[in-house]
Structure formats: C-alpha cells, structure tokens
Design an enzyme around this catalytic site. Structure first.
Site, mmCIF file in Angstrom:
data_model
loop_
_atom_site.group_PDB
_atom_site.id
_atom_site.type_symbol
_atom_site.label_atom_id
_atom_site.label_comp_id
_atom_site.label_asym_id
_atom_site.label_seq_id
_atom_site.Cartn_x
_atom_site.Cartn_y
_atom_site.Cartn_z
ATOM 1 C CG HIS A 1 -1.833 -1.249 1.472
ATOM 2 N ND1 HIS A 1 -1.356 -2.533 1.643
ATOM 3 C CD2 HIS A 1 -3.213 -1.212 1.197
ATOM 4 C CE1 HIS A 1 -2.226 -3.238 1.644
ATOM 5 N NE2 HIS A 1 -3.329 -2.643 1.290
ATOM 6 C CG HIS B 1 -6.057 1.559 -0.568
ATOM 7 N ND1 HIS B 1 -6.191 1.938 0.698
ATOM 8 C CD2 HIS B 1 -6.084 0.215 -0.449
ATOM 9 C CE1 HIS B 1 -6.264 0.932 1.564
ATOM 10 N NE2 HIS B 1 -6.331 -0.086 0.730
ATOM 11 C CG HIS C 1 -28.197 -13.545 27.658
ATOM 12 N ND1 HIS C 1 -29.034 -12.737 26.548
ATOM 13 C CD2 HIS C 1 -27.697 -12.338 28.360
ATOM 14 C CE1 HIS C 1 -28.946 -11.589 26.894
ATOM 15 N NE2 HIS C 1 -28.277 -11.137 27.899
#
Ligand SMILES: Cc1ncc(C[n+]2csc(CCOP(=O)(O)OP(=O)(O)O)c2C)c(N)n1
Ligand SMILES: [Mg+2]
Length: 662
Positions: free
Chosen positions: A27, A258, A464
């Site tokens: 990059h 990029h 949960h």
C-alpha cells in the site's frame, strides 16, 4: 545544510514506492500521503531512542492504519533502529522478513502493536494511554511520563470499535493520547462520500476530545497542531488534510494508490515530480544523516531517565513490575483456606475469591468489566475505580464496550507494567473476538473473565447461552481456554493464566458447583490441561471427559455406572490446549490408545460437541448441545438437554449395548 522536511519526507515516499514495487504488493498511498506528518512527528515530537526501542518511558507510536506498514518500516530504518535494515525493506512482504505485510509487534522492536484489522490500533492505543497514566500515578513523573501517538485512516475512524474507544478515552480524559487522522477522503472503494457523511470531528468533540486541523502535507503546520494537542488536557484528534499517494502525479488523490504497486511508469514520474534519486531504495546521504540524528534526539532524555531510575528507591520494584513475571505465592495459602471451608460455589464467585488473594499479592493487575461487574465478580473489595480523577485506581468500568475493552486490554498488556483482566458473558466473546484474536497473535497477556458459560445461566435464554463459543475459542491458536470445575480448579487456572505469556479465557459458571477437589495436591493439577479425577473401581470400561460444570455430572454418572459394574474413569479437562501440549506418555496414560470397544470414551460439555471426537474418537460418545439453548431455570435446561447424572449414565449404557461393548 539541514535538508528540508519535504526532502526527509520524500525519503519515506521513495522507500514506500520502491518496496511495494519490488514486492508487487502493498500500500504506497497512505505512507506517501502521511510522509510529511510522520516526519514532523518523528523529528520533532515523538520521544524515542532508536538505540533502545524498549526504553520504558518512550512515547508509544501506533500505526493504526496498518496497511501503510511501509510508513513505519521506513521510519524505523531511517531513524536508525537495528532492524529493519535496508535489505529487510527490499524484502518487504517476503517469507521470513520482519517487514511483514502489516506491522507485527513480535517482528520488530519499535512496532508496538500489530495493526491491520482497522480500528483496533486506536483502541489499543487507548489501553496504552490508560497504562501510562496508571503507572504514572503509581511511580510518578520521574519514571513514567510519556505519550501515545496514533496515525489513523478513514477506515480506523469508521470501524465500530473506534466509537467505543473514543468514548472510553474521552470519559477517562486521556490527554496524553493524540490521534493524527489521515483525512485523505479516500478508501478502497473510492471517495469517502460513498459511505460517510458524519462529522468525524464533531463526533470526537461530543466525546469530550480536543480537536484541531492542519495541512497534513506541511510539516510545520502539522507540528503546530501537535503543539496545540500537547497543550490540551483532553485526548486530541488532529485532522490532517492529505492527498493519498502524494507525489505520484497521475494517480495521487485516487484509490488507485491505496493498495497496489504504482507501476514502473508512475514511479518514474513520481521520482521526477519529487526530485528523487533515480536509483531504487536510494536515500541521499544528507537526508539519511538528518534522519539518523532524529533517531538520537531522545538519547539525552533517555540518559536522564536512567539517572532518575538509578536514584529511585523503587528501581527494583519498577523493573520487576515491567518485567512482568508474577509469583504464585498466593496460591497455596489461598487453597489451604479454601479447603478448610468447602462449600458449593459458582466458579465466577470462586474467581472473585481467588482474585481477592491475587489482587492483594499482585499490584500489577487492573480489573474491569463491560458493565457486568456484579455478574462477572471481577471487582474485589480493595480495588478502587480507575477514573479521570484517580488513575491510581485498579478497576475499570469499561461500559458496554466489549470489543473496546478487549482491545484496550491488549494495549495495556503490550504497554507493560500492568496485567489486565476483564469480564463479560462468555456469549459476548463474539463482540470482542477480533481483539481476542489480536491478543493471541500478539502474545499479549490478557485474561478474559467470561462468566455465564453455558445453558446453566438459565432464564436469560438462547441469546445469552453460549453453545459454539468454547470450541470456537479453542480453535484459535495461541489462546488458552480454561473451564474449571470447582473453586480449587478456578484458583489453579487463575495461577496458570497469570503465569502465562499469552492470553487466557476463563469460562466460569453462573450456577453453584459442588467442591470436587477436596484435598490439597502437591502440584497444580490443571497445569497439564486434563487429569484423572476419579479412577475406575471396577474393571475400566469407560472414560468420561468433562469440563467445568459437567465434571460434577460426570462423577454422578460414573457412580451409577460403577454400581452396574462398569468401571469408569472421570477426567477433568479444564484446558484442552494444555493437554494437547503434554508428552505422549502422559496423554496415553489419561486416554489410552485402545479401541472404543475395549474402553469407551465419552465427552460431556454443555456446548457444541463439534471437535470432541479429537478426544473420544470417531466411535466414542459425545454428549453436548448442538442447537440453541432454552429459556428456563438452569436445572430444567440441564434436564431438558439430558445433562443429568441419570440421563448421562443411561445414555452411556444404551450406547454400550447398541455397540456391543461388554
Ligand atoms: C477490519 C478491517 N476491514 C477491512 C480491511 C481491509 N482494508 C484495508 S485498508 C481499507 C481501506 C481503509 O481506508 P483508509 O483508512 O481511508 O485508508 P487509505 O485508503 O486512506 O490508505 C480496507 C477496507 C481491514 N484491513 N480491516
Ligand atoms: Mg483514507
């Protein structure tokens, strides 16, 4: 004559372009856009000494935009760190080179944290800033007085964890945290207009941050903004306006820079544009000399700090604290007391009881919870809250920020000098998982206190109740998952987690468990990961492996089997990773390598059976739960899923009959 800042910055640009070109991967855009800002930071503000990357009072620098790894590699090379060498940079992204695709904390001193998963760098920096303030409160300005600087991209500031981290940092008033935002208005898909219209600066202001702006392509202006940030008591966001790929005349300002090599043609054009040497990886002598001088800027501060350390009455204590080794001297007296007054207790409560001893004996621990303090049992009596007004406190109210908590704990552990532990429900490890993965990858000693570890939590129901969590966490390399079966095992597992150099998860029950280990042992039996808790009385026909709350059920079932003449071992297996690491003869001793027709192996765990064939074999019996849970009192849920001694014993005898096992 001192080279201009722009020429210093251009050395970063050149190295970034050339390394990415050589690897044909990487990059270049981010390092080229932020080169001037990084130059200002490293030559004027950051306190560091390239000759000693581990100097404890150095400023921490976090490249949260880890894809721009060439930025930090260039900085470390230019300022004169031992590694990376220029050859390392030429081998950017190649097998065995420390200049890995993304910065890895274990590859290069000077890379403080592993970054790449966007957002987590900023969140880890928050943890580093917490650790700094805490240690400052404990040891004073003479020994601890540094800052945490971050370079973050648009992506870092979009990620959800950033919102958690920014909220936490603002609340704790972490004024020594300074984030430089690479505001280049570009991400991979193109303009940030495609996906964002929030006012990032206003968001930080709303979270009680100081903000300011600068021309990120002008080192003097960046420096002015940093001075402003340094002077403000709040955490700071500096919006650096930049151009991605700055200097590449045809591609700058576009997403094309990029994440791909610029290409020969564009690199040549950039060289001409920036007035660079034509030779690849070349840094002009005067530029390198100036950079090397910048790498020594901190040497005087470092020497003065060493003098203060020498003079300090707390030198040994401070160094021991940073060294991170902890004694388990608390364990034996604690177990002695525990065994004298045995009673049923939930392992989350047993964890709190162990912590009472641990937190007194080990001042480095910093506890916390993501708003479940009373459920996770993470706060011991003597711990005071760590707040903006009292950084000396050792208990953090992280708020409902599981991911932010886990990432902050990574930052704290990697900063050093503190041992973070933090709680939530086991099911919400999913919310923290990317940071748990980075704990493991980075070898950070973070202790996750994960309570409510099964359907045994009862009434809160399937949302949960963890099912696949234990096995999925066990699948993660570099992480130890402990699921203790009673109060003694809980204390042993705590001792192991504290002594470890890697992260641990303690999976703890909500519901009470019977004491199973009722006698003192000479060694920490959990250390081997699994051990025989009960030996067959009749001729051995079955071995039941169980973890945590199911060990009690296994013992009950074994008793019934013995009554029928079926000799049954019960093996408690608090940590499969540790058992896997045992020598072959120990594993063979616990789980003899014979056919399931001779000795049937059975696993019991109130969760996914996926993977238990590792231990019981393809023809063994796996008892668990391969669906979502139910909303009911715990005892009813256990009965519903067949996890009672009666039902387990019946399943085992049925299975034996069906398979013709005599
Ligand atoms: C959590 C996460 N999601 C996705 C990616 C892949 N990725 C790497 S860089 C990037 C874009 C980042 O944009 P920005 O921060 O603006 O960087 P710039 O393009 O300006 O260098 C993405 C999506 C990642 N590294 N981490
Ligand atoms: Mg960007």
């Amino acid at each position: 004559m001192q080279p201009t800042d722009r020429r210093l910055a251009n050395a970063i640009r050149a190295l970034a372009m050339d390394a990415v070109e050589a690897a044909n991967s990487g990059h270049p855009g981010m390092p080229m856009g932020m080169a001037d800002a990084a130059t200002a930071l490293f030559t004027r503000h950051l306190k560091f000494d390239a000759a000693d990357p581990r100097w404890p009072d150095r400023d921490r620098f976090v490249l949260s935009a880890g894809h721009g790894s060439m930025l930090i590699y260039a900085l470390l090379y230019l300022t004169g760190y031992e590694r990376p060498t220029l050859d390392d940079i030429k081998r950017f992204r190649q097998l065995g080179s420390p200049t890995a695709g993304h910065p890895e904390n274990f590859e290069l001193p000077g890379v403080e944290v592993t970054t790449g998963p966007l957002g987590q760098g900023v969140a880890m920096a928050v943890g580093m800033a917490i650790a700094e303030r805490h240690l400052n409160a404990v040891y004073g300005d003479e020994l601890v007085d540094h800052r945490t600087f971050v370079i973050a991209g648009d992506g870092d500031l979009m990620e959800g964890v950033n919102h958690e981290a920014v909220g936490l940092a603002g609340h704790l008033g972490l004024g020594r945290l300074i984030v430089l935002w690479d505001d280049n208005q570009i991400t991979i898909d193109g303009s940030t207009d495609l996906s964002r219209n929030e006012d990032v600066v206003a968001r930080h202001q709303a979270a009680q941050w100081h903000t300011c702006e600068c021309d990120g392509l002008n080192a003097d202006d960046v420096s002015r903004a940093v001075e402003e940030a340094l002077a403000d008591p709040r955490p700071s966001l500096i919006r650096c306006r930049t151009i991605i790929g700055f200097g590449a005349p045809n591609k700058q300002g576009t997403a094309a820079t990029h994440g791909a090599a610029l290409g020969k043609h564009e690199v040549a054009a950039a060289r001409a544009e920036l007035g660079l040497e034509t030779e690849e990886f070349a840094v002009p002598d005067d530029v390198l000399t100036a950079w090397r001088a910048a790498g020594k800027r901190g040497a005087v501060d470092h020497a003065l700090w060493k003098e203060r350390l020498e003079e300090s009455s707390r030198k040994d204590e401070f160094l021991a604290r940073l060294n991170g080794k902890v004694s388990d001297a608390w364990l034996r007296p604690y177990l002695h007391k525990l065994l004298a007054e045995l009673k049923p207790v939930a392992t989350r409560k047993a964890s709190e009881m162990a912590l009472e001893a641990i937190n007194l004996a080990i001042p480095a621990t910093i506890g916390g919870s993501a708003d479940l303090t009373g459920s996770n049992n993470t706060k011991t009596k003597a711990l005071e809250p760590l707040t903006a007004d009292n950084y000396a406190g050792r208990y953090l109210y992280y708020g409902i920020r599981e991911f932010g908590m886990a990432a902050a704990m990574n930052g704290m552990a990697l900063h050093g000098g503190v041992i973070p532990y933090g709680g939530t429900f086991l099911v919400f490890t999913d919310y923290a998982r990317p940071a748990i993965r980075l704990s493991a990858l980075q070898r950070a000693r973070v202790i996750y206190v994960m309570t409510h570890d099964s359907i045994g939590l009862g009434e809160d129901g399937p949302t949960h109740q963890p099912i696949e969590h234990l096995q999925s966490l066990r699948a993660m390399p570099g992480l130890e998952v402990f699921r203790p079966a009673d109060a003694v095992e809980t204390a042993e597992c705590w001792a192991l987690a504290l002594a470890s150099e890697t992260p641990s998860i303690l999976a703890l029950t909500r519901q009470n468990l019977q004491p199973l280990r009722t006698e003192a042992a000479d060694e920490n039996l959990c250390a081997r990961g699994a051990y025989r808790l009960k030996s067959a009385e009749n001729a051995r026909k079955a071995i039941i492996l169980a973890t945590g709350s199911e060990v009690e059920i296994a013992l009950g079932a074994a008793e019934q089997l013995e009554a029928q003449g079926i000799g049954t071992d019960v093996v408690s297996m608090p940590c499969t990773e540790r058992f896997d690491a045992q020598p072959w003869d120990y594993r063979e001793e616990i789980l003899p390598d014979v056919s399931n027709r001779e000795i049937l192996r059975v696993s019991i765990e109130a969760g996914a059976t996926y993977g238990w064939e590792r231990y019981v074999g393809l023809h063994g019996l796996k008892i668990g739960i391969d669906r979502f849970g139910v909303s009911s009192p715990a005892a009813d849920a256990y009965d519903y899923f067949g996890l009672t001694p009666d039902k387990v014993a019946a399943r085992i005898t049925d299975f034996m009959k069906q398979r013709g096992i005599e």
